[in-house]
Scaffold this motif. Sequence first.
Motif, PDB file in Angstrom:
ATOM      1  N   GLN A  73       0.828  -1.208   0.000  1.00 25.71           N
ATOM      2  CA  GLN A  73       0.000   0.000   0.000  1.00 25.71           C
ATOM      3  C   GLN A  73       0.864   1.259   0.000  1.00 25.71           C
ATOM      4  OE1 GLN A  73      -3.149   0.184  -0.794  1.00 25.71           O
ATOM      5  NE2 GLN A  73      -2.939   2.401  -0.734  1.00 25.71           N
ATOM      6  N   GLU A  74       1.978   1.214   0.701  1.00 22.57           N
ATOM      7  CA  GLU A  74       2.916   2.346   0.686  1.00 22.57           C
ATOM      8  C   GLU A  74       3.488   2.550  -0.720  1.00 22.57           C
ATOM      9  OE1 GLU A  74       6.139   3.189   3.781  1.00 22.57           O
ATOM     10  OE2 GLU A  74       5.265   1.276   4.436  1.00 22.57           O
ATOM     11  N   ILE A  75       3.767   1.438  -1.384  1.00 24.01           N
ATOM     12  CA  ILE A  75       4.284   1.509  -2.754  1.00 24.01           C
ATOM     13  C   ILE A  75       3.227   2.101  -3.671  1.00 24.01           C
ATOM     14  CG2 ILE A  75       5.033   0.127  -4.730  1.00 24.01           C
ATOM     15  CD1 ILE A  75       6.365  -1.774  -2.634  1.00 24.01           C
ATOM     16  N   ARG A  76       2.000   1.633  -3.536  1.00 22.33           N
ATOM     17  CA  ARG A  76       0.904   2.194  -4.348  1.00 22.33           C
ATOM     18  C   ARG A  76       0.764   3.700  -4.118  1.00 22.33           C
ATOM     19  NH1 ARG A  76      -1.681  -2.656  -2.634  1.00 22.33           N
ATOM     20  NH2 ARG A  76      -1.913  -4.095  -4.388  1.00 22.33           N
ATOM     21  N   GLN A  77       0.850   4.116  -2.848  1.00 22.99           N
ATOM     22  CA  GLN A  77       0.760   5.539  -2.520  1.00 22.99           C
ATOM     23  C   GLN A  77       1.916   6.307  -3.165  1.00 22.99           C
ATOM     24  OE1 GLN A  77      -1.598   7.377  -1.130  1.00 22.99           O
ATOM     25  NE2 GLN A  77      -0.347   9.202  -1.423  1.00 22.99           N
ATOM     26  N   GLY A  78       3.109   5.727  -3.115  1.00 26.03           N
ATOM     27  CA  GLY A  78       4.262   6.363  -3.762  1.00 26.03           C
ATOM     28  C   GLY A  78       4.035   6.533  -5.253  1.00 26.03           C
ATOM     29  N   PHE A  79       3.487   5.501  -5.890  1.00 29.89           N
ATOM     30  CA  PHE A  79       3.213   5.610  -7.322  1.00 29.89           C
ATOM     31  C   PHE A  79       2.094   6.601  -7.617  1.00 29.89           C
ATOM     32  CE2 PHE A  79       5.867   1.871  -7.957  1.00 29.89           C
ATOM     33  CZ  PHE A  79       6.534   2.257  -9.109  1.00 29.89           C
ATOM     34  N   SER A  80       1.162   6.742  -6.704  1.00 29.26           N
ATOM     35  CA  SER A  80       0.117   7.748  -6.885  1.00 29.26           C
ATOM     36  C   SER A  80       0.738   9.150  -6.890  1.00 29.26           C
ATOM     37  CB  SER A  80      -0.917   7.616  -5.766  1.00 29.26           C
ATOM     38  OG  SER A  80      -1.904   8.593  -5.887  1.00 29.26           O
ATOM     39  N   GLU A  81       1.634   9.394  -5.946  1.00 27.97           N
ATOM     40  CA  GLU A  81       2.332  10.688  -5.887  1.00 27.97           C
ATOM     41  C   GLU A  81       3.231  10.876  -7.107  1.00 27.97           C
ATOM     42  OE1 GLU A  81       4.369  11.223  -2.108  1.00 27.97           O
ATOM     43  OE2 GLU A  81       2.767  10.072  -1.125  1.00 27.97           O
ATOM     44  N   LEU A 139       2.054   0.995 -15.078  1.00 26.88           N
ATOM     45  CA  LEU A 139       1.070   1.119 -13.993  1.00 26.88           C
ATOM     46  C   LEU A 139      -0.049   0.101 -14.147  1.00 26.88           C
ATOM     47  CD1 LEU A 139       0.638   4.991 -13.567  1.00 26.88           C
ATOM     48  CD2 LEU A 139       1.867   3.422 -12.058  1.00 26.88           C
ATOM     49  N   SER A 140      -0.568  -0.020 -15.360  1.00 27.01           N
ATOM     50  CA  SER A 140      -1.658  -0.971 -15.610  1.00 27.01           C
ATOM     51  C   SER A 140      -1.218  -2.401 -15.335  1.00 27.01           C
ATOM     52  CB  SER A 140      -2.144  -0.869 -17.054  1.00 27.01           C
ATOM     53  OG  SER A 140      -2.737   0.378 -17.275  1.00 27.01           O
ATOM     54  N   THR A 141      -0.049  -2.751 -15.810  1.00 25.51           N
ATOM     55  CA  THR A 141       0.450  -4.118 -15.672  1.00 25.51           C
ATOM     56  C   THR A 141       0.777  -4.472 -14.229  1.00 25.51           C
ATOM     57  OG1 THR A 141       1.368  -4.060 -17.898  1.00 25.51           O
ATOM     58  CG2 THR A 141       2.255  -5.727 -16.409  1.00 25.51           C
ATOM     59  N   TRP A 142       1.407  -3.571 -13.509  1.00 29.12           N
ATOM     60  CA  TRP A 142       1.952  -3.912 -12.198  1.00 29.12           C
ATOM     61  C   TRP A 142       1.226  -3.310 -11.013  1.00 29.12           C
ATOM     62  CZ3 TRP A 142       4.941  -7.926 -12.080  1.00 29.12           C
ATOM     63  CH2 TRP A 142       5.654  -8.270 -13.224  1.00 29.12           C
ATOM     64  N   VAL A 143       0.967  -2.043 -11.035  1.00 27.59           N
ATOM     65  CA  VAL A 143       0.450  -1.374  -9.843  1.00 27.59           C
ATOM     66  C   VAL A 143      -1.063  -1.512  -9.732  1.00 27.59           C
ATOM     67  CG1 VAL A 143       0.335   0.811  -8.577  1.00 27.59           C
ATOM     68  CG2 VAL A 143       2.408   0.212  -9.846  1.00 27.59           C
ATOM     69  N   HIS A 144      -1.787  -1.148 -10.782  1.00 27.81           N
ATOM     70  CA  HIS A 144      -3.250  -1.173 -10.722  1.00 27.81           C
ATOM     71  C   HIS A 144      -3.820  -2.583 -10.732  1.00 27.81           C
ATOM     72  CE1 HIS A 144      -2.941   3.064 -10.997  1.00 27.81           C
ATOM     73  NE2 HIS A 144      -2.726   3.133 -12.286  1.00 27.81           N
TER      74      HIS A 144
END
Length: 143
Positions: A38-46, A96-101
């Motif tokens: 979740q921290e990684i996802r937040q980092g990618f959001s920023e 992002l589509s492949t890995w994060v989302h």
Amino acid sequence: MTQPTATHRFRSQHSEIATIVQRIEAILASPNWAPRAQEIRQGFSELSAKLRIHLALEDDVLYPRLARHNDGKVRDMATRYQTEMGGIRDAYEAYLSTWVHSGKLVTDTAGFSAATQGLFAALKDRIHRENTEVYTLVDSVGW
């Protein structure tokens, strides 16, 4: 007080992007980072927010303006950079589509780590080249 350079805003954005990348890399450097997804996802959001604005400014304002510059060296460089690096926005969105989302970052941690290292290497290369080549030239010849 000294006047900011023509590229001050772009350089500041690069610094902000690099700080976020370093934060994500620090998490990924730990042996068991999956619980911190979740921290990684937040980092990618920023990162996404900063990167999208930055790329839009470069692709829609900076490079087109430089492509019309009086100096042929500046025009050639702008054209070359747009051609070489124009696909970074699409590559980032695909990543992002492949890995994060998709959530695949926790189901294939090794693949995610490798893909992220590749993405960050390309991003760091672009930032370094722009800071040392493009922005340096712009600051010396002006807009």
